[in-house]
Design a protein around this motif. Structure first.
Motif, PDB file in Angstrom:
ATOM      1  N   VAL A 158       0.891  -1.190  -0.019  1.00 37.34           N
ATOM      2  CA  VAL A 158      -0.078  -0.078   0.014  1.00 37.34           C
ATOM      3  C   VAL A 158       0.719   1.106   0.095  1.00 37.34           C
ATOM      4  O   VAL A 158       0.473   2.195  -0.580  1.00 37.34           O
ATOM      5  N   SER A 159       1.885   1.277   0.723  1.00 37.01           N
ATOM      6  CA  SER A 159       2.790   2.496   0.763  1.00 37.01           C
ATOM      7  C   SER A 159       3.390   2.848  -0.501  1.00 37.01           C
ATOM      8  O   SER A 159       3.555   3.956  -1.022  1.00 37.01           O
ATOM      9  N   LEU A 160       3.895   1.545  -1.218  1.00 39.56           N
ATOM     10  CA  LEU A 160       4.201   1.984  -2.646  1.00 39.56           C
ATOM     11  C   LEU A 160       3.261   2.456  -3.646  1.00 39.56           C
ATOM     12  O   LEU A 160       3.503   3.237  -4.602  1.00 39.56           O
ATOM     13  N   ALA A 161       2.136   1.774  -3.436  1.00 37.50           N
ATOM     14  CA  ALA A 161       0.828   2.386  -4.133  1.00 37.50           C
ATOM     15  C   ALA A 161       0.590   3.821  -4.053  1.00 37.50           C
ATOM     16  O   ALA A 161       0.361   4.664  -4.963  1.00 37.50           O
ATOM     17  N   GLN A 209      -6.055 -12.432   9.581  1.00 36.10           N
ATOM     18  CA  GLN A 209      -4.839 -12.138   9.099  1.00 36.10           C
ATOM     19  C   GLN A 209      -4.837 -11.776   7.638  1.00 36.10           C
ATOM     20  O   GLN A 209      -3.544 -11.426   6.794  1.00 36.10           O
ATOM     21  N   VAL A 210      -5.801 -11.882   6.833  1.00 37.56           N
ATOM     22  CA  VAL A 210      -5.878 -11.659   5.315  1.00 37.56           C
ATOM     23  C   VAL A 210      -5.227 -10.395   4.778  1.00 37.56           C
ATOM     24  O   VAL A 210      -4.631 -10.315   3.864  1.00 37.56           O
ATOM     25  N   LEU A 211      -5.341  -9.312   5.587  1.00 34.82           N
ATOM     26  CA  LEU A 211      -4.621  -8.120   5.647  1.00 34.82           C
ATOM     27  C   LEU A 211      -4.272  -7.680   6.844  1.00 34.82           C
ATOM     28  O   LEU A 211      -4.665  -7.778   7.883  1.00 34.82           O
ATOM     29  N   HIS A 212      -2.883  -7.093   6.600  1.00 30.63           N
ATOM     30  CA  HIS A 212      -2.189  -6.498   7.734  1.00 30.63           C
ATOM     31  C   HIS A 212      -2.841  -5.196   8.232  1.00 30.63           C
ATOM     32  O   HIS A 212      -3.341  -4.507   7.574  1.00 30.63           O
ATOM     33  N   ASN A 213      -3.233  -4.980   9.315  1.00 33.24           N
ATOM     34  CA  ASN A 213      -3.960  -3.973   9.876  1.00 33.24           C
ATOM     35  C   ASN A 213      -3.641  -2.634   9.302  1.00 33.24           C
ATOM     36  O   ASN A 213      -4.191  -1.514   8.964  1.00 33.24           O
ATOM     37  N   ARG A 214      -2.223  -2.383   9.584  1.00 35.05           N
ATOM     38  CA  ARG A 214      -1.731  -1.137   9.167  1.00 35.05           C
ATOM     39  C   ARG A 214      -1.922  -0.844   7.510  1.00 35.05           C
ATOM     40  O   ARG A 214      -1.890   0.337   7.200  1.00 35.05           O
ATOM     41  N   VAL A 216      -4.556  -1.302   5.859  1.00 30.34           N
ATOM     42  CA  VAL A 216      -5.751  -0.871   5.770  1.00 30.34           C
ATOM     43  C   VAL A 216      -5.859   0.421   6.238  1.00 30.34           C
ATOM     44  O   VAL A 216      -6.460   1.168   5.563  1.00 30.34           O
ATOM     45  N   GLU A 217      -5.146   0.808   7.430  1.00 30.95           N
ATOM     46  CA  GLU A 217      -5.321   2.015   8.152  1.00 30.95           C
ATOM     47  C   GLU A 217      -4.586   3.168   6.728  1.00 30.95           C
ATOM     48  O   GLU A 217      -5.237   4.133   6.576  1.00 30.95           O
TER      49      GLU A 217
END
Ligand code: ADP
Ligand code: ASP
Ligand code: MG
Length: 398
Positions: A158-161, A209-214, A216-217
């Motif tokens: 997500v951070s790269l996106a 655990q399907v997505l790391h919570n951070r 999604v944040e």
């Protein structure tokens, strides 16, 4: 050119066949005319195996050296995946976290991404390379390698996106989307077409655990739509976004977390400031406290019980043991937290009773309860956790 970030988890690249299959997905996307940046995790159980290897040498190894070790898993997978793409004749370049410009804070083992410097990636993309970036890792201000916490590759993606202003961020995994419960435990769990950020964040934080919570944040903060889909089948996945169509269901999903510990301190002085001092000391040690229960004072004393994640149990015990020599401290990790999540529950007062009834019908004792506007969690015996998850799921999701 439009850019897509695609993330592949450990099971998606567990063996040579899977690596080749993932390479096919990436090459297809590239051939459709997209710039492609891929984030990949360590193969299969590599991260767990590395943790075991460390324990054999030194069970108290420093977090810095643990990060040095664990980040190696992703280095293997990026190189292998890049080789599989080379074989297809497409231009590709693998990058470690620091090469991709992922800068984190200095907290080893659970660091947060501070910024992403995109120069190197942009330069590689302008040469039309497919980029394969190591997930789960970055570099801190001391030029040391850091890791983002277990499951952190989703957050890398997500951070790269965000940094590269990607048109899409696809999270490929070993299930074909987000379900109403872990489909490996609850066989009749249903796949969701879409789910909003708040509900997904709660589910991820509560153990799905399907997505790391951070991840999604961060996706919510920067309005990045996520698509969770299978790297094995071609089924349509789940979209995680801000506004989803309101359905008649009040509960979006259920989750459980077996990775917790409950700490009790019995016989604290019943005077003002005790809770403040205790939780302040825990906060100074960066212990994340979840459910808190304080008893009504009697005979000048009171008891406080709270839960933490199991990996913080030792630090938390050190703090509470030193806190008040008169108090009796105990720790129990044979517990599990089962939660229901749904934006609609606020306006339905009967939801809590229905959840407790389902647990009662399954003969499961509730030890602690915690609620927010969009979730209710109960603490139960760990041996009941799967049974409880199924019972609660079936009470709400038909
Ligand atoms: P990856 O290696 O791709 O990051 P993970 O193992 O971290 O994959 O996450 C995928 C797993 O999450 C699934 O195999 C599934 O067992 C589990 N899971 C837990 N809750 C859910 C849920 N609500 N929906 C889908 N999968 C879930
Ligand atoms: N390899 C790391 C882990 O197992 C990161 C990830 O899979 O996202 O936790
Ligand atoms: Mg994961």
């Amino acid at each position: 050119m439009a850019l897509i970030v695609q993330k592949f988890g450990g099971s998606s690249v567990a063996n040579p066949e899977r690596v080749n299959h993932v390479a096919d997905i990436i090459c297809d996307t590239y051939r459709k005319g997209y710039d492609v940046v891929v984030v990949v995790s360590a193969q299969g159980d590599t991260t767990d195996d590395l943790i075991e290897k460390a324990k054999e040498i030194n069970p108290n190894a420093s977090k810095r050296e643990m990060d040095m070790l664990l980040s190696a898993g992703e280095q293997i997978s990026i190189a292998l995946l890049a080789m599989a793409i080379e074989k297809q004749g497409l231009p590709v370049c693998s990058l470690l976290g620091w090469q991709a410009g992922v800068h984190t804070d200095a907290i080893y083992g659970n660091s947060r991404i501070r910024r992403v410097d995109t120069e190197r990636m942009t330069a590689e993309l302008s040469k039309h390379n497919i980029l394969i970036v190591a997930g789960f890792q970055g570099i801190n201000k001391f030029d040391d390698i850091t890791t983002l916490g277990r499951g952190g590759s989703d957050t890398s993606a997500v951070s790269l996106a965000v940094a590269l202003k990607a048109e899409k961020c696809q999270i490929f995994t070993d299930v074909d989307g987000v379900y109403t419960a872990d489909p490996r435990i609850v066989k009749n769990a249903q796949k969701l077409d879409e789910i909003n950020y708040n509900e997904m964040l709660e589910l991820a934080t509560l153990g799905a655990q399907v997505l790391h919570n951070r991840s999604v944040e961060m996706a919510q903060k920067y309005a990045v739509e996520l698509e969770v889909l299978s790297s094995i089948t071609n089924n349509k996945g789940t979209i995680v976004k801000e506004n989803v169509e309101v359905e008649k269901t009040i509960i979006r999903g259920v989750a459980k977390d077996d990775n917790i510990a409950r700490i009790s301190i019995v016989g604290l002085q019943d005077v003002p400031g005790v809770a403040f001092k205790l939780f302040d000391r825990l906060a100074q040690k960066r212990v994340n406290v979840d459910i808190i229960l304080q008893s009504v004072g009697r005979d000048g004393t009171k008891d406080i019980t709270f839960t933490v994640s199991r990996d913080q149990q030792e630090v938390a015990m050190e703090v509470v043991t030193a806190f008040d020599p008169q108090a009796k401290v105990s720790c129990d990790n044979n517990i599990s937290k089962v939660s229901i999540v749904g934006s609609g529950m606020e306006s339905h007062p009967s939801v809590a009773a229905k959840m407790f009834e389902a647990l009662y019908a399954a003969d499961i004792n509730i030890q602690m309860i915690n609620t927010s506007e969009i979730r209710i969690s109960v603490l139960i015996d760990i041996n009941d956790s799967n049974k409880a998850l199924k019972a609660v799921h079936d009470a709400f999701i038909k």
